[in-house]
Design a protein around this motif. Structure first.
Motif, PDB file in Angstrom:
ATOM      1  N   THR A  30       0.780  -1.096   0.029  1.00 49.02           N
ATOM      2  CA  THR A  30      -0.168  -0.062  -0.104  1.00 49.02           C
ATOM      3  C   THR A  30       0.943   1.063   0.032  1.00 49.02           C
ATOM      4  OG1 THR A  30      -1.840  -1.123   1.335  1.00 49.02           O
ATOM      5  CG2 THR A  30      -1.809   1.148   1.229  1.00 49.02           C
ATOM      6  N   ARG A  31       0.640   2.385  -0.743  1.00 49.93           N
ATOM      7  CA  ARG A  31       1.271   3.372  -0.941  1.00 49.93           C
ATOM      8  C   ARG A  31       0.116   4.582  -0.559  1.00 49.93           C
ATOM      9  NH1 ARG A  31       4.325   3.032  -6.511  1.00 49.93           N
ATOM     10  NH2 ARG A  31       3.889   0.862  -6.479  1.00 49.93           N
ATOM     11  N   VAL A  32       0.587   5.710   0.176  1.00 48.23           N
ATOM     12  CA  VAL A  32      -0.189   6.791   0.338  1.00 48.23           C
ATOM     13  C   VAL A  32       0.549   7.813  -0.278  1.00 48.23           C
ATOM     14  CG1 VAL A  32      -1.121   8.160   2.074  1.00 48.23           C
ATOM     15  CG2 VAL A  32      -1.204   5.646   2.434  1.00 48.23           C
ATOM     16  N   GLY A  33      -0.443   8.907  -0.777  1.00 48.15           N
ATOM     17  CA  GLY A  33       0.053  10.020  -1.285  1.00 48.15           C
ATOM     18  C   GLY A  33      -0.613  11.143  -1.041  1.00 48.15           C
ATOM     19  N   ILE A  34      -0.392  12.539  -0.897  1.00 42.87           N
ATOM     20  CA  ILE A  34      -1.232  13.428  -0.639  1.00 42.87           C
ATOM     21  C   ILE A  34      -1.039  14.453  -1.628  1.00 42.87           C
ATOM     22  CG2 ILE A  34      -1.261  15.429   1.260  1.00 42.87           C
ATOM     23  CD1 ILE A  34      -1.596  12.894   2.645  1.00 42.87           C
ATOM     24  N   LEU A  35      -2.246  15.064  -2.086  1.00 38.76           N
ATOM     25  CA  LEU A  35      -2.365  16.291  -3.042  1.00 38.76           C
ATOM     26  C   LEU A  35      -3.038  17.228  -2.133  1.00 38.76           C
ATOM     27  CD1 LEU A  35      -3.808  14.584  -6.073  1.00 38.76           C
ATOM     28  CD2 LEU A  35      -1.475  15.610  -5.704  1.00 38.76           C
ATOM     29  N   ASN A  36      -2.384  18.614  -2.307  1.00 38.74           N
ATOM     30  CA  ASN A  36      -3.089  19.743  -1.587  1.00 38.74           C
ATOM     31  C   ASN A  36      -4.054  20.458  -2.511  1.00 38.74           C
ATOM     32  OD1 ASN A  36      -1.617  19.909   1.224  1.00 38.74           O
ATOM     33  ND2 ASN A  36       0.047  19.580  -0.344  1.00 38.74           N
ATOM     34  N   MET A  59     -12.318  17.778  -0.670  1.00 37.89           N
ATOM     35  CA  MET A  59     -11.499  16.477  -0.535  1.00 37.89           C
ATOM     36  C   MET A  59     -12.070  15.447  -1.164  1.00 37.89           C
ATOM     37  SD  MET A  59     -10.958  16.829   3.665  1.00 37.89           S
ATOM     38  CE  MET A  59     -12.197  17.499   4.359  1.00 37.89           C
ATOM     39  N   ALA A  60     -11.181  14.504  -1.473  1.00 32.78           N
ATOM     40  CA  ALA A  60     -11.496  13.320  -2.214  1.00 32.78           C
ATOM     41  C   ALA A  60     -10.504  12.122  -2.075  1.00 32.78           C
ATOM     42  CB  ALA A  60     -11.535  13.476  -3.837  1.00 32.78           C
ATOM     43  N   VAL A  61     -10.930  10.851  -2.147  1.00 30.12           N
ATOM     44  CA  VAL A  61      -9.891   9.965  -2.068  1.00 30.12           C
ATOM     45  C   VAL A  61      -9.948   9.247  -3.599  1.00 30.12           C
ATOM     46  CG1 VAL A  61      -9.543   7.556  -1.122  1.00 30.12           C
ATOM     47  CG2 VAL A  61     -10.540   9.393   0.304  1.00 30.12           C
ATOM     48  N   VAL A  62      -8.537   9.215  -4.029  1.00 29.63           N
ATOM     49  CA  VAL A  62      -8.488   8.649  -5.328  1.00 29.63           C
ATOM     50  C   VAL A  62      -7.568   7.325  -5.123  1.00 29.63           C
ATOM     51  CG1 VAL A  62      -6.994   9.081  -7.541  1.00 29.63           C
ATOM     52  CG2 VAL A  62      -7.977  10.837  -6.426  1.00 29.63           C
ATOM     53  N   SER A  63      -8.157   6.496  -5.692  1.00 23.86           N
ATOM     54  CA  SER A  63      -7.552   5.008  -5.488  1.00 23.86           C
ATOM     55  C   SER A  63      -7.382   4.292  -6.998  1.00 23.86           C
ATOM     56  CB  SER A  63      -8.707   4.292  -4.899  1.00 23.86           C
ATOM     57  OG  SER A  63      -8.233   2.765  -4.676  1.00 23.86           O
ATOM     58  N   ASN A  64      -6.022   3.590  -6.725  1.00 18.20           N
ATOM     59  CA  ASN A  64      -5.740   3.004  -8.114  1.00 18.20           C
ATOM     60  C   ASN A  64      -5.202   1.755  -7.661  1.00 18.20           C
ATOM     61  OD1 ASN A  64      -4.956   2.080 -10.602  1.00 18.20           O
ATOM     62  ND2 ASN A  64      -3.028   3.402 -10.622  1.00 18.20           N
ATOM     63  N   GLY A  65      -5.943   0.600  -7.498  1.00 18.72           N
ATOM     64  CA  GLY A  65      -5.772  -0.550  -6.763  1.00 18.72           C
ATOM     65  C   GLY A  65      -6.101  -1.818  -7.921  1.00 18.72           C
ATOM     66  N   ARG A  66      -5.499  -2.898  -7.624  1.00 18.54           N
ATOM     67  CA  ARG A  66      -5.672  -4.012  -8.551  1.00 18.54           C
ATOM     68  C   ARG A  66      -6.859  -4.712  -8.354  1.00 18.54           C
ATOM     69  NH1 ARG A  66       0.249  -6.754  -8.349  1.00 18.54           N
ATOM     70  NH2 ARG A  66       0.955  -4.828  -7.560  1.00 18.54           N
TER      71      ARG A  66
END
Length: 112
Positions: A5-11, A105-112
């Motif tokens: 799992t990776r987490v990133g932040i966009l302001n 705010m939003a959550v962006v996910s790119n999973g398999r």
């Protein structure tokens, strides 16, 4: 939890971007950019607390908030050289690509 799992932040700020109102955002970005930061979770938990935010707004230097074991010199150097352009780029990406309103705010996910 997962090791994959990776987490990133966009302001996506809702107000005008200035040094004075971006201390927390720059602190978060700097902690992600600081290599070997094994205290990341503890530091982020401390940084987002309301009393910490108020303390930074009142002029407390972010170096005083670092967790023992963090590389103060590396963190401070990166924090002080992290320009506002990165946050402006995040803001533009949020508006132009993700179609978010300022501050939304939003959550962006790119999973398999």
């Amino acid at each position: 939890t997962s090791s994959h799992t990776r987490v990133g932040i966009l302001n996506n700020p809702s107000s005008k971007i200035k040094e004075e109102n971006t201390a927390v955002a720059r602190g978060i970005l700097t902690s992600f950019l600081t290599p070997n930061n094994s205290n990341l979770k503890s530091f982020l938990s401390k940084l987002i607390k309301e009393d910490t935010v108020k303390s930074l707004a009142a002029g407390t230097k972010i170096a005083k908030l670092l967790i023992p074991g963090m590389d103060v010199n590396t963190f401070e150097k990166k924090y002080n050289t992290l320009g506002l352009d990165l946050i402006k780029t995040h803001q533009m990406f949020c508006h132009e690509v993700l179609k978010l309103l300022p501050g939304q705010m939003a959550v962006v996910s790119n999973g398999r």
